[in-house]
Design an enzyme around this catalytic site. Sequence first.
Site, PDB file in Angstrom:
ATOM      1  N   ARG A  53      36.460  27.481  46.412  1.00 32.39           N
ATOM      2  CA  ARG A  53      35.516  27.369  47.974  1.00 32.39           C
ATOM      3  C   ARG A  53      34.836  26.421  47.878  1.00 32.39           C
ATOM      4  O   ARG A  53      33.975  25.305  48.331  1.00 32.39           O
ATOM      5  CB  ARG A  53      34.669  28.391  48.681  1.00 32.39           C
ATOM      6  CG  ARG A  53      36.113  29.424  49.314  1.00 32.39           C
ATOM      7  CD  ARG A  53      35.662  30.110  49.974  1.00 32.39           C
ATOM      8  NE  ARG A  53      36.550  31.202  50.764  1.00 32.39           N
ATOM      9  CZ  ARG A  53      36.309  31.794  50.951  1.00 32.39           C
ATOM     10  NH1 ARG A  53      35.174  31.715  51.617  1.00 32.39           N
ATOM     11  NH2 ARG A  53      37.703  33.252  51.303  1.00 32.39           N
ATOM     12  N   ASP A  96      39.150  26.353  51.410  1.00 31.42           N
ATOM     13  CA  ASP A  96      39.201  27.788  52.207  1.00 31.42           C
ATOM     14  C   ASP A  96      40.509  28.218  52.177  1.00 31.42           C
ATOM     15  O   ASP A  96      41.252  27.975  53.208  1.00 31.42           O
ATOM     16  CB  ASP A  96      38.438  27.923  53.405  1.00 31.42           C
ATOM     17  CG  ASP A  96      39.005  28.944  53.429  1.00 31.42           C
ATOM     18  OD1 ASP A  96      39.357  30.103  53.170  1.00 31.42           O
ATOM     19  OD2 ASP A  96      37.983  29.667  54.835  1.00 31.42           O
ATOM     20  N   LYS A 150      46.290  40.948  38.498  1.00 28.40           N
ATOM     21  CA  LYS A 150      45.727  42.422  38.836  1.00 28.40           C
ATOM     22  C   LYS A 150      44.253  42.770  39.273  1.00 28.40           C
ATOM     23  O   LYS A 150      43.603  41.859  39.318  1.00 28.40           O
ATOM     24  CB  LYS A 150      45.681  43.033  37.885  1.00 28.40           C
ATOM     25  CG  LYS A 150      44.975  42.708  36.493  1.00 28.40           C
ATOM     26  CD  LYS A 150      44.745  44.146  35.801  1.00 28.40           C
ATOM     27  CE  LYS A 150      43.708  44.583  36.246  1.00 28.40           C
ATOM     28  NZ  LYS A 150      42.234  44.289  35.811  1.00 28.40           N
ATOM     29  N   HIS A 180      47.911  40.700  31.240  1.00 30.14           N
ATOM     30  CA  HIS A 180      48.194  40.235  30.211  1.00 30.14           C
ATOM     31  C   HIS A 180      48.480  41.256  29.057  1.00 30.14           C
ATOM     32  O   HIS A 180      48.519  40.311  28.191  1.00 30.14           O
ATOM     33  CB  HIS A 180      46.969  39.158  30.479  1.00 30.14           C
ATOM     34  CG  HIS A 180      45.848  39.946  30.222  1.00 30.14           C
ATOM     35  ND1 HIS A 180      44.511  40.929  30.865  1.00 30.14           N
ATOM     36  CD2 HIS A 180      45.099  39.773  28.693  1.00 30.14           C
ATOM     37  CE1 HIS A 180      43.848  40.987  30.206  1.00 30.14           C
ATOM     38  NE2 HIS A 180      44.436  40.845  28.810  1.00 30.14           N
ATOM     39  N   LYS A 184      50.734  39.925  25.051  1.00 27.63           N
ATOM     40  CA  LYS A 184      49.632  40.472  23.985  1.00 27.63           C
ATOM     41  C   LYS A 184      51.140  40.248  22.818  1.00 27.63           C
ATOM     42  O   LYS A 184      51.905  41.284  23.196  1.00 27.63           O
ATOM     43  CB  LYS A 184      48.837  41.744  23.407  1.00 27.63           C
ATOM     44  CG  LYS A 184      47.838  40.813  24.626  1.00 27.63           C
ATOM     45  CD  LYS A 184      46.486  42.312  24.451  1.00 27.63           C
ATOM     46  CE  LYS A 184      46.248  42.652  24.865  1.00 27.63           C
ATOM     47  NZ  LYS A 184      44.690  41.478  24.707  1.00 27.63           N
ATOM     48  N   GLU A 218      36.188  48.977  24.393  1.00 29.73           N
ATOM     49  CA  GLU A 218      35.652  47.495  24.503  1.00 29.73           C
ATOM     50  C   GLU A 218      34.019  47.896  24.038  1.00 29.73           C
ATOM     51  O   GLU A 218      33.709  48.944  23.999  1.00 29.73           O
ATOM     52  CB  GLU A 218      35.807  46.822  26.098  1.00 29.73           C
ATOM     53  CG  GLU A 218      37.231  46.593  26.729  1.00 29.73           C
ATOM     54  CD  GLU A 218      37.482  46.393  28.092  1.00 29.73           C
ATOM     55  OE1 GLU A 218      36.997  45.064  27.675  1.00 29.73           O
ATOM     56  OE2 GLU A 218      37.552  47.069  28.584  1.00 29.73           O
ATOM     57  N   ASP A 237      40.709  49.752  37.253  1.00 29.11           N
ATOM     58  CA  ASP A 237      40.425  48.341  36.226  1.00 29.11           C
ATOM     59  C   ASP A 237      41.153  48.076  35.379  1.00 29.11           C
ATOM     60  O   ASP A 237      42.071  47.709  34.871  1.00 29.11           O
ATOM     61  CB  ASP A 237      39.307  47.931  35.972  1.00 29.11           C
ATOM     62  CG  ASP A 237      38.964  46.890  35.333  1.00 29.11           C
ATOM     63  OD1 ASP A 237      39.234  45.378  36.132  1.00 29.11           O
ATOM     64  OD2 ASP A 237      38.659  46.598  34.347  1.00 29.11           O
ATOM     65  N   HIS A 242      47.225  48.609  32.696  1.00 29.89           N
ATOM     66  CA  HIS A 242      47.370  47.709  31.283  1.00 29.89           C
ATOM     67  C   HIS A 242      47.542  49.059  30.394  1.00 29.89           C
ATOM     68  O   HIS A 242      48.760  49.368  29.549  1.00 29.89           O
ATOM     69  CB  HIS A 242      46.327  47.104  30.324  1.00 29.89           C
ATOM     70  CG  HIS A 242      45.493  46.278  31.505  1.00 29.89           C
ATOM     71  ND1 HIS A 242      45.874  45.061  31.512  1.00 29.89           N
ATOM     72  CD2 HIS A 242      44.259  45.999  30.977  1.00 29.89           C
ATOM     73  CE1 HIS A 242      45.498  44.125  32.253  1.00 29.89           C
ATOM     74  NE2 HIS A 242      44.164  44.280  31.709  1.00 29.89           N
ATOM     75  N   LYS A 340      33.956  50.909  28.632  1.00 27.35           N
ATOM     76  CA  LYS A 340      33.101  50.023  28.184  1.00 27.35           C
ATOM     77  C   LYS A 340      31.863  50.328  27.498  1.00 27.35           C
ATOM     78  O   LYS A 340      31.627  51.624  27.837  1.00 27.35           O
ATOM     79  CB  LYS A 340      32.560  49.458  29.681  1.00 27.35           C
ATOM     80  CG  LYS A 340      33.881  48.669  30.670  1.00 27.35           C
ATOM     81  CD  LYS A 340      34.104  47.576  30.462  1.00 27.35           C
ATOM     82  CE  LYS A 340      34.300  46.625  31.227  1.00 27.35           C
ATOM     83  NZ  LYS A 340      35.651  45.426  31.322  1.00 27.35           N
TER      84      LYS A 340
HETATM   85  C1  BG6 Z   1      40.940  42.817  32.322  1.00 28.31           C
HETATM   86  C2  BG6 Z   1      39.791  44.452  32.745  1.00 28.31           C
HETATM   87  O1  BG6 Z   1      41.967  42.946  33.336  1.00 28.31           O
HETATM   88  O2  BG6 Z   1      41.179  43.099  31.059  1.00 28.31           O
HETATM   89  C3  BG6 Z   1      38.179  43.941  32.433  1.00 28.31           C
HETATM   90  O3  BG6 Z   1      39.552  43.921  34.333  1.00 28.31           O
HETATM   91  C4  BG6 Z   1      38.481  44.001  30.322  1.00 28.31           C
HETATM   92  O4  BG6 Z   1      37.450  44.485  32.869  1.00 28.31           O
HETATM   93  C5  BG6 Z   1      40.355  43.108  30.474  1.00 28.31           C
HETATM   94  O5  BG6 Z   1      37.859  43.997  29.644  1.00 28.31           O
HETATM   95  C6  BG6 Z   1      40.805  43.264  28.785  1.00 28.31           C
HETATM   96  O6  BG6 Z   1      41.279  42.473  28.046  1.00 28.31           O
HETATM   97  P1  BG6 Z   1      41.627  42.191  26.770  1.00 28.31           P
HETATM   98  O7  BG6 Z   1      43.067  41.909  26.792  1.00 28.31           O
HETATM   99  O8  BG6 Z   1      40.190  41.505  26.242  1.00 28.31           O
HETATM  100  O9  BG6 Z   1      41.361  43.722  26.110  1.00 28.31           O
END
Ligand code: BG6
Length: 490
Positions: A53, A96, A150, A180, A184, A218, A237, A242, A340
């Site tokens: 935007r 938009d 996602k 994603h 990997k 993380e 999340d 994942h 986290k």
């Molecule tokens: C994302 C989450 O999908 O994956 C994030 O929304 C997270 O919160 C991230 O930090 C972790 O991805 P990776 O590849 O760094 O383990």
Amino acid sequence: MTPQPPRELASPRAFVLFGGTGDLALRMLFPAFYHLERENRLAADLVLVAVARSELAPEAFIASVREAVIGRLAPETLEEAAWNRLATRLRYLSADMTTEAGAQGLAALIAGRSAPVFYLAVSPSLYAGICATLAGAGLNTPESAVVLEKPIGRDLETSRAINAAVAACFPEERTFRIDHYLGKETVQNLLALRFGNLLFEPLWNGLSVDHVEITIAETEGVGERLAYYDDYGATRDMVQNHLLQLVALVAMEPPSSLGPEAVRAEKVKVLRSLRRITPERAGLVAVRGQYTGGVSDARQVGSYTEEHGSPSGTETFVAVRADIDNWRWAGVPFYLRTGKRLPERRTRIVVQFKAVPHSIFGPQGADALVANRLIIDLQPQEDIQLTLMNKRPGMGIALQQLPLSLSLTEALGEGARRRIAYERLFLDILAGDRTLFVSREEIEEAWAWIDELSEAWAQAGTAPKPYPAGSWGPAGAFALIERDGRQWHE
Ligand code: BG6
């Protein structure tokens, strides 16, 4: 069934990134394109269109992408020739996209490009509206594709609504739901390990496996994504997507091929077999936590409450015991945890085998006997290790545990670049190969399981347990596994 050859999208192409100035686009997506460009993997006629935007001059947009790519590459430096090629592909559209005018602007920009890919890296609440306006402008041509980041929805109901709205505009064969983690390298190596070797399959069940542990740890906090994160929390999340995808890949039956339908059908069966977490079981099998202040990555960091500005009921850590009710996995718990501000960045799958039924090594040897363990490290190292017992060199039979290691670092050589998971996935999207993408059924089964867990927590009305930043989560996370006579693998 034999694998379907990837269907090439027609040319000329456009890759349209909604949310093109966002955090994900700058941190991951454009750097991934840079690497593909550097390796000459992109078709000459591909243009990359960022849509957002904000009013932004194209030069300012290109400068921000350049800065982001340089930041991601450090300490390596930018290859100017590759960058210049990438820069000529970049377009920016301020619009938009839930309005007709927005769609018309895009249509004009990509006119004549018959196979556009529409990549949605915006809030999922916008997915339905964007797809509808794309369809309204006739941009959903048979050769077009839509990619959904996602999280798809916030629960089963919202994800069903989004999937239905997208399906009204794009057929399932042209819909790519991205996770994603599936891009990997080691995740794909897991498939190679399981189905490229005869050794594991006979042992890959409850007769030989004691339990499986999957940790995604993380060190970062929530950072700039607080508004999104506070609404979702660690369970929605990370676990819904994942972690459950990793569970599905570890636990699935051998698919008949690597074709998308075969793999996805096996994964969804696993997700369907997950034992539901009722309010009565939730207190025993699931724990939520939230970080307080502490030391993380060798520096003092504040609490989630401080970042949020007021107390919040959102979890930044979750540990849960998942049970898969089928023949193969009956009685084999899958312990999952993610959070986290944990002590280190680590994504690891541990398949813990059972102990040998009887030790022939006498009391001393028996003490040293450790059950075999397959450790699959996804990050920061990409490594697969199988720990085996062996004889310590010398007189007598003293035992020791040694790993057989398939280290990607060693295979590629120290200093070799780790690919960004998106690189592989982008090429698959452009080739029309959906094997590493998630089906609608998988998303919905995963949400069904998460919804019951969330509902159990809501009914219990308990707040997430505090844990200091830099620790492995609240005490309950240890109690959860120790109650079963086991420990997290540290
Ligand atoms: C994302 C989450 O999908 O994956 C994030 O929304 C997270 O919160 C991230 O930090 C972790 O991805 P990776 O590849 O760094 O383990």
